[in-house]
Write a protein that holds these residues in place. Structure first.
Motif, PDB file in Angstrom:
ATOM      1  N   ASN A   9      -4.120   8.734  -2.873  1.00  0.00           N
ATOM      2  CA  ASN A   9      -3.975  10.054  -3.492  1.00  0.00           C
ATOM      3  C   ASN A   9      -2.518  10.490  -3.329  1.00  0.00           C
ATOM      4  O   ASN A   9      -2.098  10.870  -2.250  1.00  0.00           O
ATOM      5  N   LYS A  11      -0.989  12.986  -4.559  1.00  0.00           N
ATOM      6  CA  LYS A  11      -0.795  14.444  -4.601  1.00  0.00           C
ATOM      7  C   LYS A  11       0.387  14.798  -5.523  1.00  0.00           C
ATOM      8  O   LYS A  11       0.615  14.090  -6.500  1.00  0.00           O
ATOM      9  N   ALA A 172      -7.823  16.768   9.602  1.00  0.00           N
ATOM     10  CA  ALA A 172      -7.164  15.460   9.718  1.00  0.00           C
ATOM     11  C   ALA A 172      -6.261  15.172   8.526  1.00  0.00           C
ATOM     12  O   ALA A 172      -5.541  14.187   8.516  1.00  0.00           O
ATOM     13  N   GLY A 212      -8.039  11.222   5.770  1.00  0.00           N
ATOM     14  CA  GLY A 212      -7.442  12.110   6.769  1.00  0.00           C
ATOM     15  C   GLY A 212      -6.557  11.295   7.690  1.00  0.00           C
ATOM     16  O   GLY A 212      -7.040  10.684   8.633  1.00  0.00           O
ATOM     17  N   VAL A 214      -5.173   8.399   7.352  1.00  0.00           N
ATOM     18  CA  VAL A 214      -5.372   6.945   7.452  1.00  0.00           C
ATOM     19  C   VAL A 214      -3.993   6.291   7.335  1.00  0.00           C
ATOM     20  O   VAL A 214      -3.203   6.645   6.455  1.00  0.00           O
ATOM     21  N   LEU A 232      -9.629   7.053   1.580  1.00  0.00           N
ATOM     22  CA  LEU A 232      -8.838   7.834   0.629  1.00  0.00           C
ATOM     23  C   LEU A 232      -7.570   8.222   1.398  1.00  0.00           C
ATOM     24  O   LEU A 232      -7.637   8.943   2.389  1.00  0.00           O
ATOM     25  N   VAL A 233      -6.445   7.697   0.919  1.00  0.00           N
ATOM     26  CA  VAL A 233      -5.212   7.743   1.700  1.00  0.00           C
ATOM     27  C   VAL A 233      -4.183   8.625   1.010  1.00  0.00           C
ATOM     28  O   VAL A 233      -3.890   8.417  -0.173  1.00  0.00           O
TER      29      VAL A 233
HETATM   30  P1  PGA Z   1      -3.466  12.160   4.296  1.00  0.00           P
HETATM   31  O1  PGA Z   1      -4.237  12.777   3.032  1.00  0.00           O
HETATM   32  O2  PGA Z   1      -3.790  10.678   4.335  1.00  0.00           O
HETATM   33  O3  PGA Z   1      -2.017  12.425   4.037  1.00  0.00           O
HETATM   34  O4  PGA Z   1      -3.971  12.856   5.512  1.00  0.00           O
HETATM   35  C1  PGA Z   1      -5.537  12.364   2.687  1.00  0.00           C
HETATM   36  C2  PGA Z   1      -6.048  13.120   1.491  1.00  0.00           C
HETATM   37  O5  PGA Z   1      -5.771  14.325   1.363  1.00  0.00           O
HETATM   38  O6  PGA Z   1      -6.733  12.561   0.638  1.00  0.00           O
END
Ligand code: PGA
Length: 251
Positions: A9, A11, A172, A212, A214, A232-233
């Motif tokens: 992800n 973002k 997380a 969270g 990862v 989900l990274v």
């Molecule tokens: P993160 O985000 O791996 O940066 O903690 C995970 C997510 O929001 O899907």
């Protein structure tokens, strides 16, 4: 056996040139990742044409981080599911905690998006998870139940055969604090048991991802747990080598 999924992800990150390098890096390493791991990237909408152009035929799938309910219409600023499938998206994230908290997506809207995604042929990754405050006040199971049951009510349990669930404890996400493999396993087993109450076969088949913080160095421990089917990274998916290392940890 359930197939593992590792999804990145991205973002609201990237530029035309950084996305190009990231996709090229993933493309080069993808062939050496195990064939029983599905790799998916979730770039911003504007990078989807570029993603389609570079990733078609590589075995790496892509999707969008959000979508709107309707096919088309006067919804300024929104993007519809048919627009996404037109650019080769197979997946869409639904109900990410940032959408729920920063963009006021409530249970009803998340459930409606889940329904619309399926109707238009996208495979949704439904994100659920509790905040730190909720975990500390022992409301985790209650929160997850409400998030899941509203979704089940909207689409019916049978439709879950086309849904992936990502358990992402809000405390997380992007914090560097990861749930321990045992903590995550315990919650994943709870989520699977909730689904099993409706349909044991679907519970057994559904992919439950953990999300969270990862990273390459904690992924193998998490993915080794019996009810964790991948990740989900966020942050760690913005670097091709670390994303590929996480994919390799999902054997
Ligand atoms: P993160 O985000 O791996 O940066 O903690 C995970 C997510 O929001 O899907």
């Amino acid at each position: 056996m359930r197939k593992k999924i590792v999804a990145g992800n991205w973002k609201m990150h990237g530029s035309r040139s950084s996305v190009n390098s990231l996709l090229e890096g993933i493309k080069q390493g993808a062939a050496s990742c195990a064939s029983n791991v599905d790799m998916i990237v979730f770039p911003s909408f504007v990078f989807l044409p570029q993603t389609e152009q570079l990733m078609t035929g590589t075995g790496v799938a892509w999707g969008a981080q959000n979508m709107y309910l309707d096919k088309q219409g006067a919804f300024t600023g929104e993007v519809s599911a048919p627009m996404l499938t037109d650019f080769g998206c197979q997946y869409v994230l639904v109900g990410h905690s940032e959408r729920r908290s920063l963009f006021w997506e409530d249970l009803a809207l998340v459930a409606a998006k889940l329904k619309a995604a399926l109707e238009f042929g996208l495979r949704p990754i439904l994100c659920i998870g509790e905040t730190l405050e909720q975990r500390e006040s022992e409301q985790t199971e209650q929160v997850l139940t409400a998030q899941l049951e509203s979704a089940i009510q909207a689409i019916g349990i049978d439709a879950f055969k086309n849904v992936v669930i990502a358990y992402e404890p809000v405390w997380a996400i992007g914090t560097g604090l990861t749930a321990t493999p045992l903590q995550a396993q315990e919650t994943h087993a709870f989520i699977r048991s909730l689904i099993a109450k409706h349909n044991p076969n679907i519970a057994n088949e559904i992919c439950l991802l953990y999300g969270g913080s990862v990273k390459a160095d904690n992924a193998a421990g998490l993915f080794a747990m019996p009810d964790i089917d991948g990740g989900l990274v966020g942050g760690a998916s913005l670097d091709a080598n670390s994303f590929l290392a996480i994919c390799k940890a999902a054997v």
